[in-house]
Design an enzyme around this catalytic site. Structure first.
Site, mmCIF file in Angstrom:
data_model
loop_
_atom_site.group_PDB
_atom_site.id
_atom_site.type_symbol
_atom_site.label_atom_id
_atom_site.label_comp_id
_atom_site.label_asym_id
_atom_site.label_seq_id
_atom_site.Cartn_x
_atom_site.Cartn_y
_atom_site.Cartn_z
ATOM 1 N N ASN A 35 0.836 -1.201 0.000
ATOM 2 C CA ASN A 35 0.000 0.000 0.000
ATOM 3 C C ASN A 35 0.874 1.256 0.000
ATOM 4 O OD1 ASN A 35 0.792 -0.309 2.638
ATOM 5 N ND2 ASN A 35 -1.241 -0.786 3.430
ATOM 6 N N SER A 127 -0.770 2.819 17.789
ATOM 7 C CA SER A 127 -1.890 3.694 17.437
ATOM 8 C C SER A 127 -2.757 4.003 18.651
ATOM 9 C CB SER A 127 -2.727 2.976 16.379
ATOM 10 O OG SER A 127 -3.964 3.619 16.203
ATOM 11 N N TYR A 151 -8.080 -3.876 13.436
ATOM 12 C CA TYR A 151 -6.829 -3.136 13.221
ATOM 13 C C TYR A 151 -6.234 -2.711 14.571
ATOM 14 C CZ TYR A 151 -3.807 0.872 12.521
ATOM 15 O OH TYR A 151 -2.759 1.739 12.598
ATOM 16 N N LYS A 155 -2.654 -3.862 16.674
ATOM 17 C CA LYS A 155 -1.652 -2.938 17.244
ATOM 18 C C LYS A 155 -1.405 -3.262 18.720
ATOM 19 C CE LYS A 155 -0.472 -0.758 13.714
ATOM 20 N NZ LYS A 155 0.912 -0.558 13.290
ATOM 21 N N ASN A 180 -3.970 11.144 15.138
ATOM 22 C CA ASN A 180 -4.333 11.179 13.705
ATOM 23 C C ASN A 180 -3.280 11.935 12.886
ATOM 24 O OD1 ASN A 180 -6.775 10.400 15.136
ATOM 25 N ND2 ASN A 180 -7.821 10.698 13.192
ATOM 26 N N VAL A 218 -20.166 14.093 6.397
ATOM 27 C CA VAL A 218 -19.818 14.202 7.820
ATOM 28 C C VAL A 218 -20.534 13.067 8.547
ATOM 29 C CG1 VAL A 218 -19.978 15.636 9.896
ATOM 30 C CG2 VAL A 218 -19.511 16.690 7.665
ATOM 31 N N GLY A 296 -18.122 1.710 13.987
ATOM 32 C CA GLY A 296 -16.792 1.540 14.575
ATOM 33 C C GLY A 296 -16.140 2.851 15.004
ATOM 34 N N ASP A 297 -16.734 4.005 14.656
ATOM 35 C CA ASP A 297 -16.144 5.296 15.038
ATOM 36 C C ASP A 297 -16.375 5.582 16.516
ATOM 37 O OD1 ASP A 297 -14.869 6.309 12.879
ATOM 38 O OD2 ASP A 297 -16.440 7.712 12.289
#
Ligand code: WQD
Length: 340
Positions: A35, A127, A151, A155, A180, A218, A296-297
């Site tokens: 990637n 992260s 993910y 980590k 971020n 948004v 998931g946010d």
């Protein structure tokens, strides 16, 4: 020192490689371009000064243990900075096996070969996702670790594996928990490849500013935040790169254990605030539409930065205006990212 930078063609990896090189370290970059683009290596090399130190590149997939061992045979390495990993949260939900296999498998191979060749210094790219939604803000390194997606779990597991190995081998490690990362090198020649991004907010906002996208969606304006939109701790990628150089210095100065350190600015910025900053910096209106929350946010997070200051001597120097301005310069000059 001669430093191996895995994932050296990636976004944070390429900026860190340049910062390490500027600090006088010889660098061996490895990447499998899963990637990332070879053009990121060219861009890093173009900004580096060959008279200062060496900057070599080897194409390697870290899941290939033999190919990785060959790199350790070829170079007398003193330290490793490990970035190479899959990083798209949504993909990790849909393809957990691929994520666990790659992110854990590559670390295990790396640790094995580091122990075999007596390389005892590791900086690991972790992260803020290891925390999930923190119960208290700013989030300190002692907060509960409850990642909300595969993910984030890869980590956290990697941090735990590293600590276990450090307990029994002559290995010391600093795991940097990034918040971020945004922004780009001030030259506008090195940045985040839009072809490789994981649908992060700022690249999408800037695509609207440059007319390449109609509007930003948004993801929710009904969170428990001041304006209802999600709040994150954005940190300039060049500040982040400098944190790696300091972490390496700290390990080289004799730190013997494994430790995790937050790397964030310490400030929360909402989605609407970031859009406002981008409108000001880019000088154009940015259309947006509020839609439902993204699965998931989390609502909000920002870092406690005391440990980074005390342990590494690091604090973010660049504010959100600098982040957007530098990202905008990169985006304006390379709207399609690394393309020939
Ligand atoms: C930021 C905010 C969204 C897109 C990222 C990385 C992750 C980790 C931490 C390193 C949120 C909102 C977004 C959009 C939106 N980094 N948003 N519309 O989810 O915090 O995670 O940083 O490990 O790998 O992915 O970042 O930029 O996707 O979202 O409203 O189209 O913007 O809901 O509040 P996130 P993000």
């Amino acid at each position: 020192m001669t430093v191996l930078v895995t994932g050296g063609a990636g976004y944070v990896g390429s900026h860190t490689a340049l910062a390490l090189h500027e600090a006088g370290h010889d660098i061996v970059l490895v990447d499998n371009f899963a990637n990332s683009s070879p053009m990121a290596v060219d861009a890093t090399r173009a900004l580096a000064k060959p008279e200062v130190a060496r900057l070599d590149f080897v194409e390697v997939d870290l899941c290939d243990a033999e190919a990785l061992a060959n790199v350790f045979k070829k170079y007398r390495l003193s330290a490793v900075i490990h970035f190479a990993a899959h990083k798209a949260v949504a993909d990790s939900v849909n393809e957990p096996v691929r994520y666990y296999q790659n992110n854990l498998g590559s670390l295990l191979n790396l640790l094995e070969v580091m122990v075999e060749f007596g390389v005892g210094i590791l900086v690991y790219s972790s992260s803020c996702m290891v925390y999930g939604q923190p119960l208290a803000l700013p989030v300190t390194e002692l907060a509960p670790l409850k990642p909300a997606n595969p993910y984030g779990r890869t980590k956290l597991m990697c941090e735990q594996v590293i600590a276990d190995v450090c307990a029994v081998q002559p290995l010391a490690a600093i795991c940097l928990r990034y918040f971020n990362p945004v922004g780009a090198h001030p030259s506008g020649c090195l940045g985040e490849d839009p072809n490789q991004t994981s649908n992060n907010l700022l690249p999408l906002v800037l695509q609207v500013a440059s007319g390449r996208r109609e509007k930003v969606l948004v993801f929710g304006d009904d969170y428990d935040t001041a304006d209802g939109s999600g709040v994150r701790d954005y940190v300039h990628v060049v500040d982040l790169a400098e944190a790696h150089v300091l972490a390496l210095d700290r390990l080289a100065a004799g730190y013997q254990d494994a430790i995790s350190v937050n790397v964030g600015s310490g400030f929360g910025t909402s989605v609407f605030e970031l859009i406002d900053v981008a409108e000001r910096v880019c000088g154009v209106p940015i259309s947006f539409e509020v839609c439902g929350r993204r699965s998931g946010d989390i609502a909000k997070t920002w870092a406690a930065t005391d440990l980074a200051a005390e342990f590494l001597g690091w604090r973010a120097k660049r504010d959100v205006n600098d982040m957007v301005a530098d990202h905008w310069r990169w985006h304006s000059r390379n709207p399609d990212g690394y393309v020939a």
